[in-house]
Design an enzyme around this catalytic site. Sequence first.
Site, PDB file in Angstrom:
ATOM      1  N   HIS A   1       0.824  -1.214   0.000  1.00 38.79           N
ATOM      2  CA  HIS A   1       0.000   0.000   0.000  1.00 38.79           C
ATOM      3  C   HIS A   1       0.858   1.265   0.000  1.00 38.79           C
ATOM      4  O   HIS A   1       0.353   2.341  -0.284  1.00 38.79           O
ATOM      5  CB  HIS A   1      -0.902  -0.018   1.236  1.00 38.79           C
TER       6      HIS A   1
ATOM      7  N   TYR B   1      -3.076   9.039   6.698  1.00 39.44           N
ATOM      8  CA  TYR B   1      -3.457   7.663   6.413  1.00 39.44           C
ATOM      9  C   TYR B   1      -4.220   7.631   5.095  1.00 39.44           C
ATOM     10  O   TYR B   1      -4.842   8.602   4.674  1.00 39.44           O
ATOM     11  CB  TYR B   1      -4.242   6.998   7.553  1.00 39.44           C
TER      12      TYR B   1
ATOM     13  N   ASN C   1      -6.920   6.366   3.726  1.00 39.85           N
ATOM     14  CA  ASN C   1      -8.346   6.609   3.495  1.00 39.85           C
ATOM     15  C   ASN C   1      -8.757   8.066   3.635  1.00 39.85           C
ATOM     16  O   ASN C   1      -9.876   8.428   3.290  1.00 39.85           O
ATOM     17  CB  ASN C   1      -9.189   5.750   4.441  1.00 39.85           C
TER      18      ASN C   1
ATOM     19  N   ASN D   1      -9.480   3.245  -1.593  1.00 37.41           N
ATOM     20  CA  ASN D   1     -10.055   4.274  -0.727  1.00 37.41           C
ATOM     21  C   ASN D   1      -9.270   5.579  -0.750  1.00 37.41           C
ATOM     22  O   ASN D   1      -9.844   6.644  -0.545  1.00 37.41           O
ATOM     23  CB  ASN D   1     -10.185   3.753   0.705  1.00 37.41           C
TER      24      ASN D   1
END
Length: 188
Positions: free
Chosen positions: A20, A64, A66, A112
């Site tokens: 990620h 982060y 999202n 996201n």
Amino acid sequence: MNLLIVGLGNPGSNFLHTRHNVGFGLIDKLVMKNALSLRKAKNYEYADFNIDSRRIVLIKPLTYMNLSGNIFPFVFSKFYMKINNLLVVVDNVDLPLGKCRLRKVGGASTHNGLRSISESLGSTKYGRLYIGVGNNSAFALKDFVLSKFNDSELVRVKNVFNFLSEEILGIDEFSFEHKIATINSSSF
């Protein structure tokens, strides 16, 4: 054309070398290659420099994944950038490891971070650089993207970063289509 390159990832050492965080990894490579250092702002880190008469700004959101879209009101204002200057670097589980895809526009799909950015901007019309991280159906998607690369995968990812660090700084309104062909046909 000035260029705002935003690499997506999650802050913290426990996310280092996870699938990620390839967006962060590419920003780190560009910072190192250009002998820069990241500076901290309210909710992101950044480095900026000039190539010829073009301003390049590198960003790592600290919100982060999202909530990545939350930085854009601050970033656009601080650096006098607009959506047409934006290139978001993000992981993609639908691409094999070592494959990249450059696009002028696109949807969020299951990502996201992209969804947060598109909602914040009110548009999906911004550049994206997808870095393939592969997929493993034995894992839940969340667990897979938060997993670390093994040693052989990490070598391939570093080769991708080396290649992209040569290619993306040359992106402008005149070369975008050529860069799409070059980057999208590469594989490591």
